[in-house]
Design a protein around this motif. Structure first.
Motif: not given
Length: 62
Positions: A33-36, A52, A23, A29-31, A7, A26-27
């Motif tokens: 995290k929701i699935e996790e 990560e 970028t 990662l966001e997706i 990072n 990070n996108k």
């Protein structure tokens, strides 16, 4: 190589190391995290690595 260390490197070196931009990472990662969070209530062993670091391992193995 851990995510905290990655990072802090420049975008150019991150792209060279992983093949994707910060970028995009990070996108993803966001997706994921929701699935996790959706998967959290299932049975099974908990992961010792952060999300990560698991993503970085997948990129570095290929």
């Amino acid at each position: 190589m851990k995510f905290k260390k990655n990072n802090q490197i420049s975008d150019k070196n991150f792209l060279r190391l992983t093949g994707i931009k910060h970028t995009t990472f990070n996108k993803m990662l966001e997706i994921l995290k929701i699935e996790e969070l959706k998967k959290r209530f299932r049975r099974g062993r908990t992961n010792k690595l952060s999300l990560e670091n698991r993503i970085l391992i997948d990129f570095l193995q290929n």
